[in-house]
Design an enzyme around this catalytic site. Sequence first.
Site, PDB file in Angstrom:
ATOM      1  N   GLU A 110      45.955  56.141  56.013  1.00  0.00           N
ATOM      2  CA  GLU A 110      45.244  55.449  57.283  1.00  0.00           C
ATOM      3  C   GLU A 110      45.993  56.494  58.385  1.00  0.00           C
ATOM      4  OE1 GLU A 110      46.312  51.622  57.494  1.00  0.00           O
ATOM      5  OE2 GLU A 110      45.500  51.221  55.413  1.00  0.00           O
ATOM      6  N   LYS A 112      47.592  56.574  61.855  1.00  0.00           N
ATOM      7  CA  LYS A 112      48.751  55.936  62.571  1.00  0.00           C
ATOM      8  C   LYS A 112      48.153  55.792  63.977  1.00  0.00           C
ATOM      9  CE  LYS A 112      53.676  54.749  63.266  1.00  0.00           C
ATOM     10  NZ  LYS A 112      53.412  54.265  64.526  1.00  0.00           N
ATOM     11  N   TYR A 223      45.390  45.597  58.754  1.00  0.00           N
ATOM     12  CA  TYR A 223      46.244  44.949  57.898  1.00  0.00           C
ATOM     13  C   TYR A 223      45.942  43.408  58.011  1.00  0.00           C
ATOM     14  CZ  TYR A 223      51.090  43.500  56.202  1.00  0.00           C
ATOM     15  OH  TYR A 223      52.279  42.877  55.276  1.00  0.00           O
ATOM     16  N   CYS A 403      67.418  67.312 101.555  1.00  0.00           N
ATOM     17  CA  CYS A 403      66.312  67.327 101.528  1.00  0.00           C
ATOM     18  C   CYS A 403      65.604  68.594 101.590  1.00  0.00           C
ATOM     19  CB  CYS A 403      65.664  66.169 102.491  1.00  0.00           C
ATOM     20  SG  CYS A 403      63.675  66.238 102.386  1.00  0.00           S
ATOM     21  N   CYS A 406      63.242  68.319 104.973  1.00  0.00           N
ATOM     22  CA  CYS A 406      63.544  68.208 106.628  1.00  0.00           C
ATOM     23  C   CYS A 406      65.250  68.435 106.310  1.00  0.00           C
ATOM     24  CB  CYS A 406      63.449  66.669 106.838  1.00  0.00           C
ATOM     25  SG  CYS A 406      64.418  65.610 106.030  1.00  0.00           S
TER      26      CYS A 406
HETATM   27  S1  IVH Z   1      50.695  48.774  59.179  1.00  0.00           S
HETATM   28  C1  IVH Z   1      54.181  46.175  57.683  1.00  0.00           C
HETATM   29  N1  IVH Z   1      48.889  50.551  59.780  1.00  0.00           N
HETATM   30  O1  IVH Z   1      52.737  51.498  63.673  1.00  0.00           O
HETATM   31  C2  IVH Z   1      53.477  47.245  58.082  1.00  0.00           C
HETATM   32  N2  IVH Z   1      50.825  50.131  61.310  1.00  0.00           N
HETATM   33  O2  IVH Z   1      55.916  50.939  62.735  1.00  0.00           O
HETATM   34  C3  IVH Z   1      52.670  46.697  59.314  1.00  0.00           C
HETATM   35  N3  IVH Z   1      50.554  51.398  63.468  1.00  0.00           N
HETATM   36  O3  IVH Z   1      53.738  48.160  64.765  1.00  0.00           O
HETATM   37  C4  IVH Z   1      51.699  47.927  60.032  1.00  0.00           C
HETATM   38  N4  IVH Z   1      48.557  52.287  62.718  1.00  0.00           N
HETATM   39  O4  IVH Z   1      51.805  49.217  65.600  1.00  0.00           O
HETATM   40  C5  IVH Z   1      50.106  49.812  59.983  1.00  0.00           C
HETATM   41  N5  IVH Z   1      47.483  52.304  60.205  1.00  0.00           N
HETATM   42  C6  IVH Z   1      48.372  51.319  60.553  1.00  0.00           C
HETATM   43  C7  IVH Z   1      48.984  51.669  61.787  1.00  0.00           C
HETATM   44  C8  IVH Z   1      50.129  50.952  62.122  1.00  0.00           C
HETATM   45  C9  IVH Z   1      49.565  52.112  63.969  1.00  0.00           C
HETATM   46  C10 IVH Z   1      51.646  50.794  64.355  1.00  0.00           C
HETATM   47  C11 IVH Z   1      51.802  49.365  64.239  1.00  0.00           C
HETATM   48  C12 IVH Z   1      53.073  48.975  63.790  1.00  0.00           C
HETATM   49  C13 IVH Z   1      53.707  50.428  63.697  1.00  0.00           C
HETATM   50  C14 IVH Z   1      54.714  50.498  62.577  1.00  0.00           C
END
Ligand code: IVH
Length: 667
Positions: A110, A112, A223, A403, A406
Amino acid sequence: MTDIERIDQLREELHLHNYNYYVLNAPVISDKEFDDLMRELQELEARHPEYMDENSPTMRVGSDINKNFTQIEHKYPMLSLGNTYSQAEVTEFYERVSKALNEDFEICCEMKFDGTSISLTYEHGRLVRAVTRGDGTKGDDVTDNVKTIRSIPLKLHGEGYPDVFEIRGEILMPWVVFEELNRERESREEPLFANPRNAASGTLKLQNSAQVASRKLDAYLYYLLGDNLPCDGHYENLKEAEKWGFKISDITRKVHSLQEVFDFINYWDVERKNLPVATDGIVLKVNSLRQQKNLGYTAKSPRWAIAYKFQAEQALTRLLKVTYQVGRTGAITPVANLEPVQLSGTVVRRASLHNADIIASLDLHVGDSVYVEKGGEIIPKITGVETSLRPAGSEKVTFITHCPECGSPLVRYEDEAAHYCTNETQCPPQIKGKIEHFISRRAMNIEGLGPETVDLFYQEGMIHDVADLYQLQSQDIARLERLGEKSAENIMAGLARSREVPYERVLFALGIRFVGETVAKKIARAFPSIDLLAAATLEDLIQIDEIGTRIAQSILLYFSNKKNRQLVARLKEAGLKMEADEEDRSGYTDNLAGQSIVISGVFQHHSRDEYKALIEKHGGKNVGSISKKTSFILKGDNMGPSKLEKAEKLGIRLVEEDEFLKMIQEA
Ligand code: IVH
């Protein structure tokens, strides 16, 4: 059809149009048609307050009731993910999983998303709670703000969702919204957000949900948690959730080999630059929930997932020199001037160095080869020095002591990173900055005047301080090449109108350090004329609610300066309001001093906003949600059952409208 039936029908329709527009990106009616339906629903609901529903589409517009967020414990802690920047560690992760499971497994890849995480709880298909990550164990209840995010369903459709479940995801501010917001902030001379992540999390914590609604946040969910999820596969569950109305990224892929993982990573490392929202890596999750359970957790993060973070783009270039900018508050910002270099599609010539400590920690020398990075921020920053390339005999960068505008000596206040020029009344950028603040919309709101005109008047020697504005003559302005008669008229009219601006805003407009809008209001109430304020002592000032010694001392310092006192006198002479109007002064009591009051329900005699104002007028504090600290609830008709239950549980008194009105009238 009865009104009630029509309300139901409109709610259903609007939920669906919302979904088509915000989740599917495929509206089937025009914006105008949508607005018309929404307005019809709002009117019907206003006529039938007994039929109010916390999850009606009309709730998306937000309210302007202030909210101090309540902390809520997470049912399942919100863990973070193990992070890596190295593909070798991704391989290690894959092999570790493979060894531990000792059977076939799938990985869900996925994006991030780089926003702020949120946990949503649904009960019987309705959104009941939205909580921020907080410290992972407990977070802020931001439900009202989250309801304004159109891609988050308030009511689910389809079937098969568990009675109770949580879904987590990321709240994001799309790039276009972020850029637009910063453009607006720039024109209003408000500080810019460094990146969409800060903008999204800042927005989510705003007190005013109507303002949140205007910021157009978006959300992707990634999630699901709960006891009766439909499938064993994480990916399959997300596909189900998509059918219930959630916005799930379509970039999500299920793969079966390490090679496919790397193909995904390498493809999206480049392609992500075309996405409408910020991303900072890839998340890899073992797909089967059964296998996830087998793998378990370390103290901080799951063993079944890892985040691979993209390297921020870097470039190596040469530091030509360091220059210093003086802000309107006198704060000095060092700026690195660089040999132009290409970075993420733009040419970089300057980078922020923030403050003296950062320069010292980089051990920066003129002529150094430095690494610049753009990691999601607008202004690039210097992240390191290639000392092996340092030219012999190069000079170390030392912070200036005086400064650059000035020549006054700089000071550094305790606990502050910045250096300041304190020559408020004679340092040109500070003079101009003070005038710009004075004329700005939230202060004196002088139409016809803007930063460029101020600059022009200053260059021409026509103004040196804000009181000079009121000495301007129409013919002097009209004579200026860039302006002319029409502008002159506008400016003179704008200045004349500013004489009606209430005292509390004049106080804010003076630009006394630490005296923002809210503080100015409080001070104006306690000291209803500027003469009283100028005569106040430290003890007098710190009596005011929420005014501490830092603000009090700044006010004392302001009035101890003869130049400031003269300025105030000239403004008074120019006809500005230097005292509160009679009507603003009367009717204040402290009958509600120290009380935290929640307003709930629909009222007969006043609107909710009016009650909020009344609470403040009588020294109380209006808070958004019920907690142990709530003193009482001002209860109208149709108070929601969940609120009633909570009040009962905490033993909080309910006060009816008439009783409340008596409370504030008593001497
Ligand atoms: S899963 C236990 N999936 O990354 C796992 N997190 O360091 C729960 N985040 O706090 C997170 N994209 O804010 C997951 N596709 C994704 C994500 C994602 C961004 C962020 C989320 C989390 C941090 C994890």
